[in-house]
Scaffold this active site. Structure first.
Site, PDB file in Angstrom:
ATOM      1  N   GLY A  37      12.422  -3.458  -5.865  1.00 24.07           N
ATOM      2  CA  GLY A  37      12.396  -1.990  -5.815  1.00 24.07           C
ATOM      3  C   GLY A  37      13.412  -1.498  -4.800  1.00 24.07           C
ATOM      4  CG  LEU A  38      14.974   2.461  -5.440  1.00 25.41           C
ATOM      5  CD1 LEU A  38      14.750   3.968  -5.519  1.00 25.41           C
ATOM      6  CD2 LEU A  38      16.444   2.118  -5.713  1.00 25.41           C
ATOM      7  CB  SER A  39      16.344   0.437   0.609  1.00 25.06           C
ATOM      8  OG  SER A  39      16.146   0.369   1.995  1.00 25.06           O
ATOM      9  CB  SER A  41      10.332   0.991  -3.001  1.00 24.61           C
ATOM     10  OG  SER A  41      10.577  -0.391  -2.877  1.00 24.61           O
ATOM     11  N   GLY A  42       8.654   0.004  -0.287  1.00 21.14           N
ATOM     12  CA  GLY A  42       7.416  -0.555   0.269  1.00 21.14           C
ATOM     13  C   GLY A  42       7.240  -2.048   0.067  1.00 21.14           C
ATOM     14  CE  LYS A  43      12.603  -4.312  -1.616  1.00 14.21           C
ATOM     15  NZ  LYS A  43      12.923  -2.901  -1.354  1.00 14.21           N
ATOM     16  CB  SER A  44       8.976  -5.341   4.002  1.00 15.30           C
ATOM     17  OG  SER A  44      10.231  -5.802   3.647  1.00 15.30           O
ATOM     18  CB  SER A 111      16.104  -8.596  -6.529  1.00 17.44           C
ATOM     19  OG  SER A 111      14.783  -8.144  -6.435  1.00 17.44           O
TER      20      SER A 111
HETATM   21  P1  ADP Z   1      11.200  -2.023   1.633  1.00 14.07           P
HETATM   22  O1  ADP Z   1      10.791  -3.408   2.044  1.00 14.07           O
HETATM   23  O2  ADP Z   1      10.976  -1.768   0.170  1.00 14.07           O
HETATM   24  O3  ADP Z   1      12.577  -1.654   2.072  1.00 14.07           O
HETATM   25  P2  ADP Z   1       9.462  -1.096   3.727  1.00 14.07           P
HETATM   26  O4  ADP Z   1       8.125  -1.719   3.461  1.00 14.07           O
HETATM   27  O5  ADP Z   1      10.342  -1.734   4.753  1.00 14.07           O
HETATM   28  O6  ADP Z   1      10.219  -0.987   2.324  1.00 14.07           O
HETATM   29  O7  ADP Z   1       9.315   0.411   4.107  1.00 14.07           O
HETATM   30  C1  ADP Z   1       8.508   1.286   3.372  1.00 14.07           C
HETATM   31  C2  ADP Z   1       8.068   2.437   4.260  1.00 14.07           C
HETATM   32  O8  ADP Z   1       7.255   3.322   3.480  1.00 14.07           O
HETATM   33  C3  ADP Z   1       7.245   1.973   5.431  1.00 14.07           C
HETATM   34  O9  ADP Z   1       7.565   2.760   6.543  1.00 14.07           O
HETATM   35  C4  ADP Z   1       5.818   2.233   4.947  1.00 14.07           C
HETATM   36  O10 ADP Z   1       4.934   2.445   6.002  1.00 14.07           O
HETATM   37  C5  ADP Z   1       5.993   3.477   4.106  1.00 14.07           C
HETATM   38  N1  ADP Z   1       5.000   3.662   3.047  1.00 14.07           N
HETATM   39  C6  ADP Z   1       4.335   4.783   2.809  1.00 14.07           C
HETATM   40  N2  ADP Z   1       3.502   4.661   1.765  1.00 14.07           N
HETATM   41  C7  ADP Z   1       3.627   3.410   1.325  1.00 14.07           C
HETATM   42  C8  ADP Z   1       3.008   2.670   0.263  1.00 14.07           C
HETATM   43  N3  ADP Z   1       2.109   3.206  -0.537  1.00 14.07           N
HETATM   44  N4  ADP Z   1       3.405   1.393   0.086  1.00 14.07           N
HETATM   45  C9  ADP Z   1       4.325   0.849   0.896  1.00 14.07           C
HETATM   46  N5  ADP Z   1       4.944   1.480   1.900  1.00 14.07           N
HETATM   47  C10 ADP Z   1       4.589   2.767   2.130  1.00 14.07           C
END
Ligand code: ADP
Length: 201
Positions: A37-39, A41-44, A111
């Site tokens: 998913g996008l940067s 988006s919440g993957k990590s 990805s």
């Molecule tokens: P990615 O790994 O996709 O780049 P991150 O997990 O690093 O994304 O960051 C996502 C951000 O969005 C975090 O600050 C997280 O707390 C916030 N967030 C808000 N709502 C959600 C959700 N439902 N799922 C995942 N992250 C969320």
């Protein structure tokens, strides 16, 4: 990037410990949870929260995280299409090793290309679980935990996915997590339920 084996005189050694042996010891099967998913988006966040739950329950769980891997294994790679392809190829190989070792391994990488994810799927086999972390780019840009969208919009980051580089959504992901609507906890619950229905947990 060439994919053929360059070395000669190398032989594949089979493990003397079977997948079933590992499963019995671990109390669960192995799997590759491929978060895409996008940067922002919440993957990590989801992969880490899931890892905590699995760990608390005694599972062999690990997260391969985009930025961390780019500090080491993939520090020689940038963000051109060729480098992104090689980035994902290496992650796929590492994930396949973790799977072979019986882990539930989560990968948290944008990805962006379907073809690259499908190669990882082919490599990992039927325990490859593609999880589309679906979140509109506008919501990601508001979250912007690392300030990357701001920089990309100012033209300071070339080839930024969702802004100046493409993201190809999965055609048939095993799971879709809509993080604009679901909390991290809800998303983790959905993944755990899915793992249970597949008999992995
Ligand atoms: P990615 O790994 O996709 O780049 P991150 O997990 O690093 O994304 O960051 C996502 C951000 O969005 C975090 O600050 C997280 O707390 C916030 N967030 C808000 N709502 C959600 C959700 N439902 N799922 C995942 N992250 C969320």
């Amino acid at each position: 990037m060439a994919e053929q084996i360059k070395a000669t005189n190398i032989t594949w050694h089979h493990h003397t410990i079977s997948k079933e042996d590992r499963k019995k010891r671990n109390g669960h099967g192995g799997a590759v949870l491929w978060f895409t998913g996008l940067s922002a988006s919440g993957k990590s966040s989801i992969a880490q929260a899931l890892q905590e739950i699995l760990f608390e329950h005694g599972c062999q769980a690990y997260v391969l995280d985009g930025d961390n891997i780019r500090h080491g294994l993939n520090k020689d790679l940038g963000f051109s299409p060729e480098d992104r392809e090689e980035n994902i190829r290496r992650i796929g190989e590492v994930a396949a090793l973790f799977l072979d070792a019986g882990f539930i391994v989560s990968t948290a990488f944008i990805s962006p290309y379907r073809a690259d994810r499908n190669k990882a799927r082919t490599l990992c086999g039927e325990r490859f679980i593609e999880i589309f972390v679906d979140c509109p780019v506008d919501v990601c840009a508001v979250r912007d935990p690392k300030g990357l969208y701001q920089k990309a919009r100012e033209g300071k980051i070339p080839e930024f996915t969702g802004i100046s580089a493409p993201y190809e959504s999965p055609a048939n992901p095993e799971l879709v997590l809509n993080t604009a609507e679901l909390s991290v906890e809800d998303c983790v619950r959905k993944v755990v339920e899915y793992l249970q229905t597949r008999g992995i947990l």
